[in-house]
Design a protein around this motif. Structure first.
Motif, PDB file in Angstrom:
ATOM      1  N   ILE A 148      37.824  22.465  34.330  1.00  0.00           N
ATOM      2  CA  ILE A 148      38.715  23.787  34.388  1.00  0.00           C
ATOM      3  C   ILE A 148      38.076  24.676  35.024  1.00  0.00           C
ATOM      4  CG2 ILE A 148      39.906  25.537  33.067  1.00  0.00           C
ATOM      5  CD1 ILE A 148      40.227  23.461  30.744  1.00  0.00           C
ATOM      6  N   ARG A 149      38.631  25.137  35.855  1.00  0.00           N
ATOM      7  CA  ARG A 149      37.662  26.462  36.639  1.00  0.00           C
ATOM      8  C   ARG A 149      38.247  27.973  36.104  1.00  0.00           C
ATOM      9  NH1 ARG A 149      38.119  27.954  43.108  1.00  0.00           N
ATOM     10  NH2 ARG A 149      40.322  27.240  42.192  1.00  0.00           N
ATOM     11  N   VAL A 150      37.290  28.421  35.677  1.00  0.00           N
ATOM     12  CA  VAL A 150      37.652  29.861  35.032  1.00  0.00           C
ATOM     13  C   VAL A 150      36.863  31.035  35.988  1.00  0.00           C
ATOM     14  CG1 VAL A 150      37.519  31.200  32.958  1.00  0.00           C
ATOM     15  CG2 VAL A 150      37.658  28.755  32.821  1.00  0.00           C
ATOM     16  N   ARG A 151      37.783  31.928  36.271  1.00  0.00           N
ATOM     17  CA  ARG A 151      37.085  33.206  37.087  1.00  0.00           C
ATOM     18  C   ARG A 151      36.855  34.089  36.002  1.00  0.00           C
ATOM     19  NH1 ARG A 151      37.827  35.268  42.795  1.00  0.00           N
ATOM     20  NH2 ARG A 151      36.944  33.085  43.032  1.00  0.00           N
ATOM     21  N   VAL A 152      35.603  34.698  35.800  1.00  0.00           N
ATOM     22  CA  VAL A 152      35.263  35.550  34.748  1.00  0.00           C
ATOM     23  C   VAL A 152      34.073  36.666  35.700  1.00  0.00           C
ATOM     24  CG1 VAL A 152      34.219  36.133  32.654  1.00  0.00           C
ATOM     25  CG2 VAL A 152      35.382  33.993  32.911  1.00  0.00           C
ATOM     26  N   TYR A 153      34.646  37.743  35.754  1.00  0.00           N
ATOM     27  CA  TYR A 153      33.763  38.795  36.319  1.00  0.00           C
ATOM     28  C   TYR A 153      33.461  38.507  37.545  1.00  0.00           C
ATOM     29  CZ  TYR A 153      33.473  40.858  31.674  1.00  0.00           C
ATOM     30  OH  TYR A 153      33.580  41.436  30.393  1.00  0.00           O
ATOM     31  N   GLY A 154      34.491  37.898  38.434  1.00  0.00           N
ATOM     32  CA  GLY A 154      34.402  37.564  39.879  1.00  0.00           C
ATOM     33  C   GLY A 154      33.523  36.260  39.867  1.00  0.00           C
ATOM     34  N   GLU A 155      33.118  35.438  39.084  1.00  0.00           N
ATOM     35  CA  GLU A 155      32.432  34.506  39.110  1.00  0.00           C
ATOM     36  C   GLU A 155      33.090  33.154  38.694  1.00  0.00           C
ATOM     37  OE1 GLU A 155      28.256  32.322  36.877  1.00  0.00           O
ATOM     38  OE2 GLU A 155      28.960  34.346  36.335  1.00  0.00           O
ATOM     39  N   ASP A 156      33.198  32.207  39.489  1.00  0.00           N
ATOM     40  CA  ASP A 156      33.941  30.988  39.143  1.00  0.00           C
ATOM     41  C   ASP A 156      33.018  29.836  38.251  1.00  0.00           C
ATOM     42  OD1 ASP A 156      36.256  31.832  40.475  1.00  0.00           O
ATOM     43  OD2 ASP A 156      36.079  30.372  42.341  1.00  0.00           O
TER      44      ASP A 156
ATOM     45  N   GLY B  14      27.308  27.233  28.107  1.00  0.00           N
ATOM     46  CA  GLY B  14      25.948  27.198  28.234  1.00  0.00           C
ATOM     47  C   GLY B  14      25.485  28.651  27.895  1.00  0.00           C
ATOM     48  N   HIS B  15      24.294  28.763  27.331  1.00  0.00           N
ATOM     49  CA  HIS B  15      23.736  30.218  26.810  1.00  0.00           C
ATOM     50  C   HIS B  15      23.513  31.256  27.956  1.00  0.00           C
ATOM     51  CE1 HIS B  15      23.119  28.178  22.880  1.00  0.00           C
ATOM     52  NE2 HIS B  15      22.128  27.629  23.334  1.00  0.00           N
ATOM     53  N   LYS B  16      23.061  30.671  29.094  1.00  0.00           N
ATOM     54  CA  LYS B  16      22.819  31.720  30.031  1.00  0.00           C
ATOM     55  C   LYS B  16      24.280  32.202  30.561  1.00  0.00           C
ATOM     56  CE  LYS B  16      18.785  29.685  31.683  1.00  0.00           C
ATOM     57  NZ  LYS B  16      17.961  29.242  32.774  1.00  0.00           N
ATOM     58  N   THR B  17      25.270  31.590  30.911  1.00  0.00           N
ATOM     59  CA  THR B  17      26.500  32.054  31.333  1.00  0.00           C
ATOM     60  C   THR B  17      27.166  32.989  30.121  1.00  0.00           C
ATOM     61  OG1 THR B  17      26.881  29.923  32.512  1.00  0.00           O
ATOM     62  CG2 THR B  17      28.935  31.341  32.103  1.00  0.00           C
ATOM     63  N   VAL B  18      26.884  32.508  28.967  1.00  0.00           N
ATOM     64  CA  VAL B  18      27.733  33.339  28.013  1.00  0.00           C
ATOM     65  C   VAL B  18      26.736  34.700  28.024  1.00  0.00           C
ATOM     66  CG1 VAL B  18      27.968  33.713  25.379  1.00  0.00           C
ATOM     67  CG2 VAL B  18      28.588  31.639  26.408  1.00  0.00           C
ATOM     68  N   ASP B  19      25.290  34.763  28.054  1.00  0.00           N
ATOM     69  CA  ASP B  19      24.573  35.935  28.106  1.00  0.00           C
ATOM     70  C   ASP B  19      25.256  36.749  29.348  1.00  0.00           C
ATOM     71  OD1 ASP B  19      23.379  34.992  25.914  1.00  0.00           O
ATOM     72  OD2 ASP B  19      21.141  34.509  27.007  1.00  0.00           O
ATOM     73  N   ARG B  20      25.517  36.019  30.410  1.00  0.00           N
ATOM     74  CA  ARG B  20      25.919  37.013  31.555  1.00  0.00           C
ATOM     75  C   ARG B  20      27.284  37.574  31.279  1.00  0.00           C
ATOM     76  NH1 ARG B  20      24.156  32.533  34.688  1.00  0.00           N
ATOM     77  NH2 ARG B  20      26.318  31.885  35.320  1.00  0.00           N
ATOM     78  N   PHE B  21      28.234  37.035  30.499  1.00  0.00           N
ATOM     79  CA  PHE B  21      29.306  37.601  30.018  1.00  0.00           C
ATOM     80  C   PHE B  21      29.007  38.803  29.273  1.00  0.00           C
ATOM     81  CE2 PHE B  21      31.804  33.301  30.027  1.00  0.00           C
ATOM     82  CZ  PHE B  21      31.813  33.129  31.553  1.00  0.00           C
ATOM     83  N   CYS B  22      28.183  38.775  28.367  1.00  0.00           N
ATOM     84  CA  CYS B  22      27.597  39.779  27.357  1.00  0.00           C
ATOM     85  C   CYS B  22      27.052  41.004  28.304  1.00  0.00           C
ATOM     86  CB  CYS B  22      26.470  39.352  26.514  1.00  0.00           C
ATOM     87  SG  CYS B  22      27.517  37.983  25.297  1.00  0.00           S
ATOM     88  N   GLU B  23      26.422  40.598  29.304  1.00  0.00           N
ATOM     89  CA  GLU B  23      25.748  41.656  30.118  1.00  0.00           C
ATOM     90  C   GLU B  23      26.838  42.508  30.815  1.00  0.00           C
ATOM     91  OE1 GLU B  23      22.723  39.485  32.374  1.00  0.00           O
ATOM     92  OE2 GLU B  23      21.458  39.268  30.641  1.00  0.00           O
ATOM     93  N   GLN B  24      27.925  41.723  31.018  1.00  0.00           N
ATOM     94  CA  GLN B  24      28.944  42.313  32.028  1.00  0.00           C
ATOM     95  C   GLN B  24      29.764  43.329  31.180  1.00  0.00           C
ATOM     96  OE1 GLN B  24      29.758  42.297  35.369  1.00  0.00           O
ATOM     97  NE2 GLN B  24      27.937  41.303  35.576  1.00  0.00           N
ATOM     98  N   GLY B  25      29.562  43.064  29.820  1.00  0.00           N
ATOM     99  CA  GLY B  25      30.304  43.927  28.870  1.00  0.00           C
ATOM    100  C   GLY B  25      31.548  43.250  28.139  1.00  0.00           C
ATOM    101  N   MET B  26      31.551  41.761  28.167  1.00  0.00           N
ATOM    102  CA  MET B  26      32.740  41.196  27.313  1.00  0.00           C
ATOM    103  C   MET B  26      32.841  41.593  25.992  1.00  0.00           C
ATOM    104  SD  MET B  26      33.700  37.386  27.382  1.00  0.00           S
ATOM    105  CE  MET B  26      34.385  37.240  28.913  1.00  0.00           C
ATOM    106  N   SER B  27      33.860  42.061  25.454  1.00  0.00           N
ATOM    107  CA  SER B  27      34.125  42.021  24.136  1.00  0.00           C
ATOM    108  C   SER B  27      34.189  40.834  23.269  1.00  0.00           C
ATOM    109  CB  SER B  27      35.232  43.075  23.793  1.00  0.00           C
ATOM    110  OG  SER B  27      36.402  42.470  24.287  1.00  0.00           O
ATOM    111  N   THR B  28      34.071  40.822  22.063  1.00  0.00           N
ATOM    112  CA  THR B  28      34.510  39.865  21.119  1.00  0.00           C
ATOM    113  C   THR B  28      35.973  39.269  21.210  1.00  0.00           C
ATOM    114  OG1 THR B  28      33.019  40.779  19.331  1.00  0.00           O
ATOM    115  CG2 THR B  28      34.363  38.977  18.604  1.00  0.00           C
TER     116      THR B  28
END
Length: 126
Positions: free
Chosen positions: A19-27, A71-85
């Protein structure tokens, strides 16, 4: 003759769907089939005395599932972009729904943050 099952062969021949997901401009691509670790974690966590998972435990399960799926690195990028819980919970809910054969995202489709209802933007082809 000894019985023998070569399950590795089955796993190698199996087609990996994503499944391709676009989050903060990243696929980002995630497996469309939920990794076994996710339901196993849920099953193990719900085995408490009451059999009911607390809201805090459910939240932790979502975070662990996100780490497994992305994966941890991608979730960390989401956090750095300000994703909320709540946004992460919504994202994971949509991925789980899509993996279970729920509605697939149409090109140009978006979701209204306020209501969570689907709003479809017009595309050039529409």
């Amino acid at each position: 003759m000894e019985k023998y099952i070569d399950f590795d062969r089955f796993l190698q021949e199996k087609e990996e769907k994503t499944i391709r997901v676009r989050v903060y401009g990243e696929d980002v691509e995630v497996r469309s089939e939920i990794p076994m670790m996710v339901p196993m974690m849920l099953a193990r966590a719900s085995g408490g005395a009451s059999g009911v998972m607390s809201e805090q435990e459910a939240g932790l399960m979502v975070f662990r599932a996100a780490d497994i799926m992305f994966g941890h690195k991608t979730v960390d990028r989401f956090c750095e972009q300000g994703m909320s819980t709540e946004e992460l919970k919504e994202l994971m809910g949509r991925i789980f729904a899509a993996s279970q054969g729920g509605e697939e995202e149409e090109e140009g489709a978006a979701y209204d943050d306020e209501t969570g209802r689907r709003a479809v933007r017009k595309t050039k082809n529409a």
